[in-house]
Structures are given as structure tokens and as C-alpha cells.
Scaffold this motif. Structure first.
Motif, PDB file in Angstrom:
ATOM      1  N   GLU A 113       0.832  -1.208   0.000  1.00 25.26           N
ATOM      2  CA  GLU A 113       0.000   0.000   0.000  1.00 25.26           C
ATOM      3  C   GLU A 113       0.865   1.255   0.000  1.00 25.26           C
ATOM      4  N   ARG A 114       1.886   1.280   0.860  1.00 24.22           N
ATOM      5  CA  ARG A 114       2.760   2.451   0.953  1.00 24.22           C
ATOM      6  C   ARG A 114       3.543   2.652  -0.332  1.00 24.22           C
ATOM      7  N   LEU A 115       4.069   1.559  -0.880  1.00 18.71           N
ATOM      8  CA  LEU A 115       4.864   1.665  -2.096  1.00 18.71           C
ATOM      9  C   LEU A 115       4.004   2.156  -3.261  1.00 18.71           C
ATOM     10  N   GLU A 116       2.812   1.609  -3.393  1.00 23.21           N
ATOM     11  CA  GLU A 116       1.935   2.040  -4.480  1.00 23.21           C
ATOM     12  C   GLU A 116       1.577   3.521  -4.351  1.00 23.21           C
ATOM     13  N   ASN A 117       1.264   3.965  -3.141  1.00 19.95           N
ATOM     14  CA  ASN A 117       0.939   5.385  -2.933  1.00 19.95           C
ATOM     15  C   ASN A 117       2.105   6.285  -3.302  1.00 19.95           C
ATOM     16  N   ASN A 118       3.306   5.886  -2.904  1.00 19.85           N
ATOM     17  CA  ASN A 118       4.488   6.690  -3.208  1.00 19.85           C
ATOM     18  C   ASN A 118       4.772   6.749  -4.705  1.00 19.85           C
ATOM     19  N   ILE A 119       4.608   5.626  -5.383  1.00 17.48           N
ATOM     20  CA  ILE A 119       4.851   5.595  -6.822  1.00 17.48           C
ATOM     21  C   ILE A 119       3.827   6.447  -7.561  1.00 17.48           C
ATOM     22  N   ARG A 120       2.577   6.333  -7.173  1.00 17.62           N
ATOM     23  CA  ARG A 120       1.535   7.127  -7.850  1.00 17.62           C
ATOM     24  C   ARG A 120       1.744   8.627  -7.594  1.00 17.62           C
ATOM     25  N   THR A 121       2.247   8.967  -6.429  1.00 17.34           N
ATOM     26  CA  THR A 121       2.558  10.369  -6.154  1.00 17.34           C
ATOM     27  C   THR A 121       3.677  10.857  -7.070  1.00 17.34           C
ATOM     28  N   HIS A 171      20.029  12.154  -9.983  1.00 17.53           N
ATOM     29  CA  HIS A 171      18.650  12.358 -10.456  1.00 17.53           C
ATOM     30  C   HIS A 171      17.734  11.187 -10.088  1.00 17.53           C
ATOM     31  N   LEU A 172      18.076  10.502  -9.013  1.00 20.82           N
ATOM     32  CA  LEU A 172      17.216   9.437  -8.504  1.00 20.82           C
ATOM     33  C   LEU A 172      16.113  10.068  -7.659  1.00 20.82           C
ATOM     34  N   LEU A 173      14.867   9.701  -7.949  1.00 19.03           N
ATOM     35  CA  LEU A 173      13.722  10.282  -7.247  1.00 19.03           C
ATOM     36  C   LEU A 173      13.197   9.383  -6.128  1.00 19.03           C
ATOM     37  N   GLY A 174      13.412   8.118  -6.254  1.00 20.36           N
ATOM     38  CA  GLY A 174      12.944   7.194  -5.229  1.00 20.36           C
ATOM     39  C   GLY A 174      13.444   5.786  -5.493  1.00 20.36           C
ATOM     40  N   TYR A 175      13.429   4.969  -4.451  1.00 18.47           N
ATOM     41  CA  TYR A 175      13.843   3.575  -4.633  1.00 18.47           C
ATOM     42  C   TYR A 175      13.212   2.713  -3.544  1.00 18.47           C
ATOM     43  N   ALA A 176      13.183   1.426  -3.799  1.00 17.06           N
ATOM     44  CA  ALA A 176      12.672   0.460  -2.824  1.00 17.06           C
ATOM     45  C   ALA A 176      13.509  -0.809  -2.937  1.00 17.06           C
ATOM     46  N   TRP A 177      13.611  -1.541  -1.828  1.00 18.47           N
ATOM     47  CA  TRP A 177      14.415  -2.753  -1.822  1.00 18.47           C
ATOM     48  C   TRP A 177      13.786  -3.799  -0.902  1.00 18.47           C
ATOM     49  N   SER A 178      14.001  -5.040  -1.251  1.00 22.57           N
ATOM     50  CA  SER A 178      13.482  -6.159  -0.458  1.00 22.57           C
ATOM     51  C   SER A 178      14.577  -7.197  -0.316  1.00 22.57           C
ATOM     52  N   LEU A 179      14.901  -7.542   0.935  1.00 25.78           N
ATOM     53  CA  LEU A 179      15.935  -8.534   1.205  1.00 25.78           C
ATOM     54  C   LEU A 179      15.295  -9.907   1.351  1.00 25.78           C
ATOM     55  N   PRO A 284      19.729  -7.785  14.690  1.00 25.79           N
ATOM     56  CA  PRO A 284      18.817  -6.911  15.442  1.00 25.79           C
ATOM     57  C   PRO A 284      18.619  -5.582  14.708  1.00 25.79           C
ATOM     58  N   ASN A 285      17.378  -5.134  14.647  1.00 20.07           N
ATOM     59  CA  ASN A 285      17.012  -3.861  14.010  1.00 20.07           C
ATOM     60  C   ASN A 285      17.282  -3.837  12.506  1.00 20.07           C
ATOM     61  N   MET A 286      17.397  -4.995  11.904  1.00 18.62           N
ATOM     62  CA  MET A 286      17.632  -5.080  10.459  1.00 18.62           C
ATOM     63  C   MET A 286      16.289  -5.162   9.736  1.00 18.62           C
ATOM     64  N   ASN A 287      16.025  -4.202   8.855  1.00 16.16           N
ATOM     65  CA  ASN A 287      14.793  -4.198   8.081  1.00 16.16           C
ATOM     66  C   ASN A 287      14.965  -5.054   6.830  1.00 16.16           C
ATOM     67  N   THR A 288      13.931  -5.794   6.496  1.00 12.65           N
ATOM     68  CA  THR A 288      13.992  -6.632   5.298  1.00 12.65           C
ATOM     69  C   THR A 288      13.353  -5.966   4.086  1.00 12.65           C
ATOM     70  N   PHE A 289      12.680  -4.841   4.323  1.00 12.44           N
ATOM     71  CA  PHE A 289      12.092  -4.076   3.223  1.00 12.44           C
ATOM     72  C   PHE A 289      12.213  -2.602   3.552  1.00 12.44           C
ATOM     73  N   GLY A 290      12.474  -1.809   2.547  1.00 12.06           N
ATOM     74  CA  GLY A 290      12.554  -0.375   2.761  1.00 12.06           C
ATOM     75  C   GLY A 290      12.259   0.385   1.491  1.00 12.06           C
ATOM     76  N   GLN A 291      11.836   1.617   1.641  1.00 12.01           N
ATOM     77  CA  GLN A 291      11.600   2.479   0.481  1.00 12.01           C
ATOM     78  C   GLN A 291      11.883   3.912   0.894  1.00 12.01           C
ATOM     79  N   SER A 292      12.292   4.684  -0.081  1.00 19.51           N
ATOM     80  CA  SER A 292      12.597   6.080   0.184  1.00 19.51           C
ATOM     81  C   SER A 292      12.318   6.898  -1.053  1.00 19.51           C
ATOM     82  N   MET A 293      11.559   7.959  -0.894  1.00 22.42           N
ATOM     83  CA  MET A 293      11.341   8.899  -1.980  1.00 22.42           C
ATOM     84  C   MET A 293      12.241  10.098  -1.678  1.00 22.42           C
TER      85      MET A 293
END
Length: 295
Positions: A113-121, A171-179, A284-293
Motif C-alpha cells: 500500500e505504501r509503495l503504491e501510494n508513493n509511486i503514484r505520487t 537524479h534518482l527520485l525514489g527507490y525500494a528494496w526487499s531482502l 537486530p534492528n535489520m529491516n527486510t524491506f525499505g523504500q525512500s522517496m
């Protein structure tokens, strides 16, 4: 990078699958006994007390400890009696494991849901966006030596480069990653989506190759990059009306919907090939998914 005497990631993946096979009733007593004798000793001596393991792995450790008590792993032989005791104890974790699986799927849906909202924005703010997809992996013969600490270190270095906006990340506007972690070979890997300003960049395969070179540099040559943005693969997607990578135009609704669909692959718990790619060990505190605009 610390070279391990055993293929730690493969062992973890094998044990995780063994637990799931037992609880889902797809394996018989003799197969369970055989796998316990094959995996148990090597797995137990390779455990990292600072790491966090998946619920099936935790259940395996606690169940075997309940049977073995204070005996050393090297002295343990799993006969029919011990194996049946193990199965009985493990079955008490069935509900907890299923709840954990449901929570994982729920989090995957929230990530979608978050990724789709960010991409559509982003799409609403830019007339053209360049979507680049890469899978960051390790060369097969070297992957057995890669620990979760190595993987985490490499990913942190890559994200530092991304946020600094250097070289191929301008010129990168956003990215997402999944471990994730392969089911068959236990190999650690990352699915990554990079979204560039389409008015500044147009050579998506070139950018993908540059990202791959950066990954090889970070991993000191043991990593490799699978590039999704090849001419051949994009032509195949286009033939089926599924092309959602490369240059995406805001006024082309089919391209936009395909791009959203391609991006959400990163957040899907179950991959198209039906394999179980969930990361089964983490720090510990390792995220397996992340996204950043970062526009």
C-alpha cells in the motif's frame, strides 16, 4: 568477509523448510530422521547468538533442545524414538508459526500500500519516469561463504551510495528494496527498484549495468547483478502488454499500471515461481524491506 566452515545460509534455509514440511505433513518419519542427522550438528554449531531467526528456526532450536537436553550436538544421533519426540514437541509451535506467517503477509500488504501510494505520487509529479529493476546476488560458488553480517554490511554501503547521489544514482527520485533468501540454495539477495527523473535519464539498461558494477565493487567481486531492464526482456513484456520498466509516461495509463504492478513484486510474500523467499535470519534492528522517496 569471514569465511565460514559450513554453508550457514543453506543450513538455515534447509532447517526452515524441514520445519514447514513437518507441520504441513509433506514429509515422513524416515525423511525427517535422515534430515535431522544430516543438518542438526552443523546447524547447531553455526548458530549466531546475536542473530534473529525466523519462527520455524526458533521452534526447531527449542524443540531439539527439549529432546537433547545438555548433550553436545556432535554426540547426538536421531533414531526413531528421538525423532518422534521431536515431531511431537514441534507440533506445539504450529499455531505460533502460522500466526507469524500471517503477520508477515499482513506486513507485506502494508508495504504494498505504501509503495503504491508513493509511486503514484511520483507519477503525478513527473511526466516521465525511468524505472530500473535489478536483483543483487552473489556468485554461486562464493555465496556459501556469505553470512547475514556480510549481506547487511554490503546493503548498508549500497544505500549510503544511493543517498549520497553519486555516479549512477544522480537524479534518482525514489527507490525500494526487499531482502530475501533463496529456498533451494539459501542465497541472500536483494530485489531493488530505482526510479529516475525521465527528463534527465533515458538509458535504463546502462544505469542498471552501472548499479551492477557498483554492487560488484562493494562486494569485492563476489556479487553479481541480474538486470531486468534488458532489451530482450522488455520486448517479451511488451508483447504481452506487461511492460512496466524503462521509460514510463504519465499520460499512458497502461504503462503506469504496468509500472505499479512491476514495482509491487518487491512486496509480494509469494514469488511467481512459488518459492518461499522470506529472509530466515536477520540482525537486530535489520529491516527486510525499505523504500525512500528522495526527490
Amino acid at each position: 568477509m569471514i569465511y565460514q566452515p559450513v554453508n550457514q545460509s543453506q543450513l538455515i534455509s534447509n532447517v526452515d523448510r524441514l520445519v514447514r514440511d513437518i507441520l504441513f505433513g509433506t514429509i515422513n518419519l524416515q525423511q525427517i530422521k535422515s534430515q535431522l542427522n544430516e543438518f542438526y550438528h552443523s546447524f547447531m554449531i553455526s548458530l549466531d547468538s546475536d542473530s534473529k531467526y525466523s519462527k520455524p528456526i526458533q521452534s526447531f532450536i527449542e524443540s531439539t533442545n527439549a529432546i537433547i537436553a545438555g548433550d553436545y550436538p556432535c554426540n547426538v544421533f536421531w533414531d526413531d524414538e528421538k525423532t518422534m519426540q521431536f515431531i511431537k514437541v514441534l507440533s506445539s509451535y504450529d499455531i505460533a508459526i502460522k500466526k507469524d506467517y500471517s503477520a508477515w503477509r499482513y506486513q507485506g500488504n502494508k508495504n504494498s500500500e505504501r509503495l503504491e501510494n508513493n509511486i503514484r505520487t511520483l507519477i503525478s509529479n513527473y511526466s516521465r519516469l525511468l524505472f530500473v529493476r535489478v536483483d543483487l546476488k552473489y556468485i554461486q560458488e562464493n555465496s556459501r561463504h556469505i553470512t547475514i553480517r556480510d549481506f547487511d554490511f554490503h546493503m548498508k554501503k549500497l544505500r549510503d551510495f544511493i543517498h549520497n547521489g553519486d555516479t549512477c544514482f544522480t537524479h534518482l527520485l525514489g527507490y525500494a528494496w526487499s531482502l530475501e533468501q533463496g529456498e533451494d540454495n539459501g542465497g541472500f539477495h536483494c530485489h531493488m527498484l530505482l526510479i529516475f527523473d525521465g527528463s534527465k535519464h533515458y538509458k535504463d539498461s546502462y544505469l542498471a549495468d552501472q548499479v551492477g558494477q557498483k554492487w560488484r565493487e562493494i562486494t569485492e567481486g563476489v556479487g553479481y547483478c541480474f538486470i531486468v531492464n534488458t532489451k530482450e526482456y522488455k520486448e517479451t513484456l511488451a508483447r504481452y502488454g506487461k511492460l512496466g520498466i524503462g521509460m514510463i509516461h504519465r499520460n499512458n495509463l497502461q504503462e503506469v499500471e504496468n509500472a505499479v504492478e512491476a514495482a509491487l513484486y518487491l512486496t509480494r510474500p509469494d514469488k511467481r515461481d512459488g518459492s518461499y523467499q522470506r529472509l530466515k535470519v536477520a540482525l537486530p534492528n535489520m529491516n527486510t524491506f525499505g523504500q525512500s522517496m528522495i526527490q
